[in-house]
Design an enzyme around this catalytic site. Structure first.
Site, mmCIF file in Angstrom:
data_model
loop_
_atom_site.group_PDB
_atom_site.id
_atom_site.type_symbol
_atom_site.label_atom_id
_atom_site.label_comp_id
_atom_site.label_asym_id
_atom_site.label_seq_id
_atom_site.Cartn_x
_atom_site.Cartn_y
_atom_site.Cartn_z
ATOM 1 N N TYR A 110 0.853 -1.196 0.000
ATOM 2 C CA TYR A 110 0.000 0.000 0.000
ATOM 3 C C TYR A 110 0.895 1.254 0.000
ATOM 4 O O TYR A 110 1.869 1.334 0.757
ATOM 5 C CB TYR A 110 -0.879 -0.046 1.253
ATOM 6 C CG TYR A 110 -1.688 1.199 1.492
ATOM 7 C CD1 TYR A 110 -2.787 1.500 0.682
ATOM 8 C CD2 TYR A 110 -1.366 2.082 2.511
ATOM 9 C CE1 TYR A 110 -3.525 2.634 0.893
ATOM 10 C CE2 TYR A 110 -2.115 3.227 2.732
ATOM 11 C CZ TYR A 110 -3.189 3.502 1.922
ATOM 12 O OH TYR A 110 -3.926 4.633 2.131
ATOM 13 N N ASP A 182 -0.259 -7.299 6.631
ATOM 14 C CA ASP A 182 -1.371 -6.357 6.507
ATOM 15 C C ASP A 182 -2.537 -7.133 5.891
ATOM 16 O O ASP A 182 -2.490 -7.527 4.730
ATOM 17 C CB ASP A 182 -0.935 -5.196 5.602
ATOM 18 C CG ASP A 182 -2.011 -4.126 5.451
ATOM 19 O OD1 ASP A 182 -3.207 -4.438 5.611
ATOM 20 O OD2 ASP A 182 -1.639 -2.975 5.151
ATOM 21 N N LYS A 207 -11.487 0.017 5.987
ATOM 22 C CA LYS A 207 -11.933 -0.684 4.786
ATOM 23 C C LYS A 207 -13.029 -1.700 5.159
ATOM 24 O O LYS A 207 -14.079 -1.308 5.598
ATOM 25 C CB LYS A 207 -10.718 -1.307 4.084
ATOM 26 C CG LYS A 207 -9.508 -0.360 3.976
ATOM 27 C CD LYS A 207 -9.731 0.824 3.065
ATOM 28 C CE LYS A 207 -8.671 1.903 3.193
ATOM 29 N NZ LYS A 207 -7.284 1.487 3.058
HETATM 30 C C1 LIG Z 1 -6.000 2.032 3.483
HETATM 31 C C2 LIG Z 1 -4.891 1.083 3.763
HETATM 32 C C3 LIG Z 1 -3.930 1.338 4.760
HETATM 33 C C4 LIG Z 1 -3.905 2.630 5.541
HETATM 34 O O1 LIG Z 1 -4.971 2.723 6.409
HETATM 35 P P1 LIG Z 1 -5.633 4.129 6.860
HETATM 36 O O2 LIG Z 1 -6.768 3.678 7.703
HETATM 37 O O3 LIG Z 1 -6.027 4.852 5.626
HETATM 38 O O4 LIG Z 1 -4.571 4.845 7.640
HETATM 39 C C5 LIG Z 1 -2.958 0.377 4.997
HETATM 40 N N1 LIG Z 1 -2.921 -0.762 4.288
HETATM 41 C C6 LIG Z 1 -3.813 -1.034 3.321
HETATM 42 C C7 LIG Z 1 -3.703 -2.324 2.568
HETATM 43 C C8 LIG Z 1 -4.815 -0.136 3.020
HETATM 44 O O5 LIG Z 1 -5.693 -0.413 2.047
#
Ligand SMILES: *Cc1c(COP(=O)(O)O)cnc(C)c1O
Length: 390
Positions: A110, A182, A207
């Site tokens: 990301y 992640d 998300k």
């Molecule tokens: C959006 C996202 C992040 C960052 O998260 P935020 O809540 O925007 O700080 C990290 N990793 C992935 C895979 C993401 O899609």
């Protein structure tokens, strides 16, 4: 009632874990955990905080309920909730690393995570190497005596490349290195990295976990008590905590994670199959398609393929822009994981900061489009794409 690893299924835990009704004297038995807005908690005796609560940054009952629920869903012993995904990531890095330590990271992370590594942590003496983690041997070759962390994301974004979490965890354990995954893209409903051997899971709960595009948040889930205590210490010391109201919104969102993701996946697979035979589409990338080069790995390490897919439109970048601007149901927007369908053009939006040569080299072409498929009626989504492609 104890909603631990063994006793209940995923959907039951998503609804009940962390939210058992309080039947103590004077309590009201709420089936939904209240939003505890109080920033401080009174006590009767100087040295006895009531129920362990002193000050909301350190511990808050609404946030604690969410932390327990998310831990139950990832089959983790411990959970911590942060004000964003990047706040969660920063706190993990600050807690587990010292200046001079080396990180091996997937080259398809990301963008915000890469910015955090390259523009922020690199200034404090952390060393970072990027490798193509789809090839497990490249991860092992990159490990050096000062390597402390391996950081991966599977599937990656927007190219939906997978890393073999179990195989990589065998390597990291052999070398005494911590494996961070992640898990934002699949959520614990479809993938449980700790069960596959990872040490720490991070999430952007903004998300799928929140799921309604109305609350920013992050989470860390893990089994190791010593790491948990260090990360919790830093969570309080740095102060990047999720607010009580945002904890409530996230608790509310995550209860429907199982039903939402089933529908996200059903719609995504349908659209992927539809696009695969469309004359104006040159390529569809979705781990649930047999044409995906890592379809077998996806089947082995996940219980579902998620709601994100990418495809390439035949023609020029202007054709791709026209297509995106003609859609009515899909919102032209960054982010993913909400109930509403979103569409974006990585080359001009999420990945515009990546140099064109690098984009071309890794496969983010000018006409590559990324969809976060929502849970609307599939007929409406297909006819929206159909009219815009026409
Ligand atoms: C959006 C996202 C992040 C960052 O998260 P935020 O809540 O925007 O700080 C990290 N990793 C992935 C895979 C993401 O899609």
């Amino acid at each position: 009632m104890s909603l631990n690893k063994e006793t209940f299924g995923f959907a039951t835990k998503a609804i009940h874990a962390g939210e058992e009704p309080d039947f103590r004297d004077g309590a009201t038995g709420d089936v939904v955990v209240p939003i505890h807005l109080s920033t401080t908690f009174a006590r009767k005796k100087v040295t006895e905080p009531t129920g362990g609560y002193e000050y909301t940054r350190s511990l808050n009952p609404t946030r604690k309920a969410l932390e327990e629920k998310l831990a139950a869903l990832e089959n983790a012993n411990y959970g911590l909730a942060f004000s964003s995904g990047l706040a969660a990531e920063s706190t993990v890095l600050l807690s587990l690393l010292n200046p001079g330590d080396h990180i091996v990271a997937f080259d398809d992370l990301y963008g915000g995570t890469k910015r955090l590594f390259n523009q922020v942590f690199s200034n404090f003496g952390f060393e970072i190497s990027y490798v193509d983690a789809t090839d497990t041997s490249l991860v092992e070759n990159a490990i050096k005596p000062n390597t402390k962390l391996v950081w991966i994301e599977s599937p990656s974004n927007p190219l939906l490349k997978l890393s073999d979490i179990k195989a990589i965890s065998k390597i990291t354990h052999k070398h005494g290195v911590v494996l961070v995954v992640d898990n934002t893209f699949l959520s614990p409903y479809f993938q449980k990295p700790l069960d596959l051997g990872a040490d720490v899971v991070v999430h952007s709960s903004t998300k799928y976990i929140g799921g309604h595009s109305d609350v920013l948040g992050g989470a860390v889930l893990l089994d190791d008590l010593a790491y948990y205590e260090r990360i919790q210490y830093h969570q309080n010391a740095i102060g990047a905590v999720l607010s009580p109201f945002d904890s409530y919104l996230t608790l509310r969102g995550v209860k429907t994670l199982a039903v939402r993701l089933e529908k996200h996946q059903q719609n995504a697979l349908h659209i992927a199959e539809y696009l695969s035979v469309h004359s104006k589409v040159s390529k569809v990338i979705y781990p649930g398609l047999e044409s995906h080069p890592q379809h077998e790995l996806a089947k082995a390490q996940t219980t579902g393929f998620g709601g994100v897919l990418s495809f390439e439109i035949k023609g020029t970048i202007d054709n791709a822009k026209q297509f995106l601007e003609k859609l009515n149901v899909f919102a032209l927007a960054e982010s993913l994981g909400g109930v509403e369908s979103l569409i974006e053009l990585p080359s001009l939006m999420t990945h515009a900061s990546v140099a064109k040569e690098v984009r071309d080299q890794i496969g983010i072409t000018d006409t590559l489009v990324r969809l976060s498929v929502g849970i609307e009626d599939i007929e409406d989504l297909i006819s929206d794409i159909e009219q815009a492609l026409a």
